[in-house]
Motif scaffolding. Structure first.
Motif, PDB file in Angstrom:
ATOM      1  N   ARG A  43       5.929 -18.232  -0.964  1.00  0.00           N
ATOM      2  CA  ARG A  43       5.772 -17.571  -2.158  1.00  0.00           C
ATOM      3  C   ARG A  43       4.405 -16.743  -1.699  1.00  0.00           C
ATOM      4  O   ARG A  43       3.685 -16.396  -2.809  1.00  0.00           O
ATOM      5  N   VAL A  44       3.741 -16.920  -0.564  1.00  0.00           N
ATOM      6  CA  VAL A  44       2.408 -16.227  -0.193  1.00  0.00           C
ATOM      7  C   VAL A  44       2.548 -15.408   0.781  1.00  0.00           C
ATOM      8  O   VAL A  44       3.348 -15.578   1.846  1.00  0.00           O
ATOM      9  N   ARG A  45       2.163 -14.181   0.581  1.00  0.00           N
ATOM     10  CA  ARG A  45       2.411 -12.876   1.627  1.00  0.00           C
ATOM     11  C   ARG A  45       0.988 -12.489   1.832  1.00  0.00           C
ATOM     12  O   ARG A  45       0.119 -12.434   0.816  1.00  0.00           O
ATOM     13  N   THR A  46       0.721 -12.164   3.088  1.00  0.00           N
ATOM     14  CA  THR A  46      -0.535 -11.927   3.457  1.00  0.00           C
ATOM     15  C   THR A  46      -0.469 -10.572   4.226  1.00  0.00           C
ATOM     16  O   THR A  46       0.431 -10.034   5.029  1.00  0.00           O
ATOM     17  N   LEU A  47      -1.972  -9.914   3.940  1.00  0.00           N
ATOM     18  CA  LEU A  47      -2.033  -8.672   4.414  1.00  0.00           C
ATOM     19  C   LEU A  47      -3.040  -8.527   5.258  1.00  0.00           C
ATOM     20  O   LEU A  47      -4.206  -9.037   4.672  1.00  0.00           O
ATOM     21  N   VAL A  48      -3.316  -7.971   6.430  1.00  0.00           N
ATOM     22  CA  VAL A  48      -4.546  -7.791   6.952  1.00  0.00           C
ATOM     23  C   VAL A  48      -4.780  -6.258   7.086  1.00  0.00           C
ATOM     24  O   VAL A  48      -3.924  -5.529   7.630  1.00  0.00           O
ATOM     25  N   ARG A  49      -6.096  -6.035   6.763  1.00  0.00           N
ATOM     26  CA  ARG A  49      -6.344  -4.296   6.650  1.00  0.00           C
ATOM     27  C   ARG A  49      -7.797  -4.206   7.118  1.00  0.00           C
ATOM     28  O   ARG A  49      -8.644  -4.784   6.814  1.00  0.00           O
ATOM     29  N   ARG A  50      -7.973  -3.009   7.697  1.00  0.00           N
ATOM     30  CA  ARG A  50      -9.195  -2.600   7.805  1.00  0.00           C
ATOM     31  C   ARG A  50      -9.967  -2.441   6.726  1.00  0.00           C
ATOM     32  O   ARG A  50     -11.434  -2.770   6.408  1.00  0.00           O
ATOM     33  N   GLN A  51      -9.334  -1.785   5.711  1.00  0.00           N
ATOM     34  CA  GLN A  51      -9.930  -1.284   4.266  1.00  0.00           C
ATOM     35  C   GLN A  51      -8.808  -1.252   3.331  1.00  0.00           C
ATOM     36  O   GLN A  51      -7.573  -1.355   3.547  1.00  0.00           O
ATOM     37  N   LEU A  52      -9.301  -1.241   2.077  1.00  0.00           N
ATOM     38  CA  LEU A  52      -8.260  -1.165   1.041  1.00  0.00           C
ATOM     39  C   LEU A  52      -7.912   0.172   0.853  1.00  0.00           C
ATOM     40  O   LEU A  52      -8.848   0.970   0.988  1.00  0.00           O
ATOM     41  N   THR A  53      -6.697   0.365   0.465  1.00  0.00           N
ATOM     42  CA  THR A  53      -6.329   1.882   0.151  1.00  0.00           C
ATOM     43  C   THR A  53      -5.353   2.010  -0.868  1.00  0.00           C
ATOM     44  O   THR A  53      -4.831   1.065  -1.028  1.00  0.00           O
ATOM     45  N   PRO A  54      -5.167   3.171  -1.490  1.00  0.00           N
ATOM     46  CA  PRO A  54      -4.380   3.379  -2.609  1.00  0.00           C
ATOM     47  C   PRO A  54      -3.107   2.959  -2.439  1.00  0.00           C
ATOM     48  O   PRO A  54      -2.263   2.856  -3.404  1.00  0.00           O
ATOM     49  N   ASP A  55      -2.550   3.209  -1.263  1.00  0.00           N
ATOM     50  CA  ASP A  55      -1.081   2.909  -1.008  1.00  0.00           C
ATOM     51  C   ASP A  55      -0.470   1.461  -1.302  1.00  0.00           C
ATOM     52  O   ASP A  55       0.647   1.072  -1.327  1.00  0.00           O
ATOM     53  N   LEU A  56      -1.519   0.606  -1.308  1.00  0.00           N
ATOM     54  CA  LEU A  56      -1.411  -0.619  -1.573  1.00  0.00           C
ATOM     55  C   LEU A  56      -1.014  -1.098  -3.172  1.00  0.00           C
ATOM     56  O   LEU A  56      -0.651  -2.308  -3.450  1.00  0.00           O
ATOM     57  N   ALA A  57      -1.135  -0.183  -3.999  1.00  0.00           N
ATOM     58  CA  ALA A  57      -1.078  -0.437  -5.602  1.00  0.00           C
ATOM     59  C   ALA A  57       0.314  -0.734  -5.824  1.00  0.00           C
ATOM     60  O   ALA A  57       0.564  -1.529  -6.691  1.00  0.00           O
ATOM     61  N   GLU A  58       1.297  -0.270  -5.255  1.00  0.00           N
ATOM     62  CA  GLU A  58       2.647  -0.721  -5.829  1.00  0.00           C
ATOM     63  C   GLU A  58       2.909  -2.182  -5.379  1.00  0.00           C
ATOM     64  O   GLU A  58       3.548  -2.797  -6.242  1.00  0.00           O
ATOM     65  N   LEU A  59       2.539  -2.404  -4.136  1.00  0.00           N
ATOM     66  CA  LEU A  59       2.603  -3.942  -3.675  1.00  0.00           C
ATOM     67  C   LEU A  59       1.787  -4.894  -4.728  1.00  0.00           C
ATOM     68  O   LEU A  59       2.215  -5.732  -5.147  1.00  0.00           O
ATOM     69  N   VAL A  60       0.737  -4.515  -4.712  1.00  0.00           N
ATOM     70  CA  VAL A  60      -0.259  -5.238  -5.774  1.00  0.00           C
ATOM     71  C   VAL A  60       0.397  -5.254  -7.052  1.00  0.00           C
ATOM     72  O   VAL A  60       0.467  -6.388  -7.855  1.00  0.00           O
ATOM     73  N   ALA A  61       1.044  -4.337  -7.652  1.00  0.00           N
ATOM     74  CA  ALA A  61       1.576  -4.310  -8.990  1.00  0.00           C
ATOM     75  C   ALA A  61       2.963  -5.191  -9.208  1.00  0.00           C
ATOM     76  O   ALA A  61       3.146  -5.862 -10.241  1.00  0.00           O
ATOM     77  N   GLN A  62       3.380  -5.479  -8.084  1.00  0.00           N
ATOM     78  CA  GLN A  62       4.543  -6.528  -7.804  1.00  0.00           C
ATOM     79  C   GLN A  62       4.182  -7.877  -7.639  1.00  0.00           C
ATOM     80  O   GLN A  62       4.935  -8.861  -7.838  1.00  0.00           O
ATOM     81  N   ALA A  63       2.833  -8.314  -7.619  1.00  0.00           N
ATOM     82  CA  ALA A  63       2.586  -9.672  -7.245  1.00  0.00           C
ATOM     83  C   ALA A  63       2.034 -10.279  -8.587  1.00  0.00           C
ATOM     84  O   ALA A  63       1.902  -9.866  -9.487  1.00  0.00           O
ATOM     85  N   ARG A  64       2.437 -11.578  -8.497  1.00  0.00           N
ATOM     86  CA  ARG A  64       2.085 -12.509  -9.606  1.00  0.00           C
ATOM     87  C   ARG A  64       0.622 -12.505  -9.597  1.00  0.00           C
ATOM     88  O   ARG A  64      -0.319 -12.591 -10.813  1.00  0.00           O
ATOM     89  N   ALA A  65      -0.306 -12.569  -8.420  1.00  0.00           N
ATOM     90  CA  ALA A  65      -1.496 -12.613  -8.320  1.00  0.00           C
ATOM     91  C   ALA A  65      -1.949 -12.184  -6.797  1.00  0.00           C
ATOM     92  O   ALA A  65      -1.224 -12.311  -6.100  1.00  0.00           O
ATOM     93  N   VAL A  66      -3.158 -11.778  -6.815  1.00  0.00           N
ATOM     94  CA  VAL A  66      -3.696 -11.112  -5.672  1.00  0.00           C
ATOM     95  C   VAL A  66      -5.096 -11.869  -5.235  1.00  0.00           C
ATOM     96  O   VAL A  66      -6.083 -11.949  -6.266  1.00  0.00           O
TER      97      VAL A  66
END
Length: 158
Positions: A43-66
């Motif tokens: 139940r831990v998902r990891t993402l590797v990004r060069r920078q944070l972008t608005p398109d991550l908002a939907e995935l963030v909203a689905q998370a229990r915690a970030v």
């Protein structure tokens, strides 16, 4: 107008490591995320990004915690620290670099949900142009992984 997150069930913890591998120790956040992924935690998902972008908002909203992981030149090199991320107003104009609090505000505004969140800073010494990590960054990465494991353990108890 709020959008509903996709119908998928709520995710557990998302670890988002970001930085730049061409700026020496600035790659620390990326490396932490890759190493956490290699641990195969449930139940831990990891993402590797060069920078944070608005398109991550939907995935963030689905998370229990970030957990957001980034390099920092502010703290004592070779260490790591974490802090909860407080509320933030929706940014009026998108900056060149999006901050975690702004991404959380977008998730709240668009999807009606802002998960519990932390910023884990890997305190480093050298973010100059080039590749390779300093010894301080390597120690800070290990410390950051311990902090994330602590957050994971706390969430699994609740």
């Amino acid at each position: 107008m709020q959008h509903k997150p996709s119908a998928r069930r709520q995710l557990g913890l998302i670890v988002i490591g970001y930085g730049n591998e061409m700026r020496r120790d600035d790659a620390a956040g990326l490396i932490v995320a890759r190493r956490v992924k290699a641990l195969g935690l449930q139940r831990v998902r990891t993402l590797v990004r060069r920078q944070l972008t608005p398109d991550l908002a939907e995935l963030v909203a689905q998370a229990r915690a970030v957990v957001f992981v980034d390099a920092s030149l502010i703290g004592q090199p070779g260490t790591a620290d974490s802090r909860p991320i407080g509320e933030a107003e929706m940014p009026q104009v998108f900056e060149h670099v999006m901050r975690p609090a702004a991404l959380l505000a977008i998730a709240q505004a668009l999807y009606g949900r802002r998960p519990e969140a932390w910023l884990v800073r890997v305190n480093v010494r050298d973010c100059g142009v080039g590749e390779g990590l300093s010894a301080d960054a390597a120690r800070g990465i290990a410390a950051a992984i311990k902090l994330i494991l602590g957050i994971t353990a706390r969430l699994s108890r609740n």
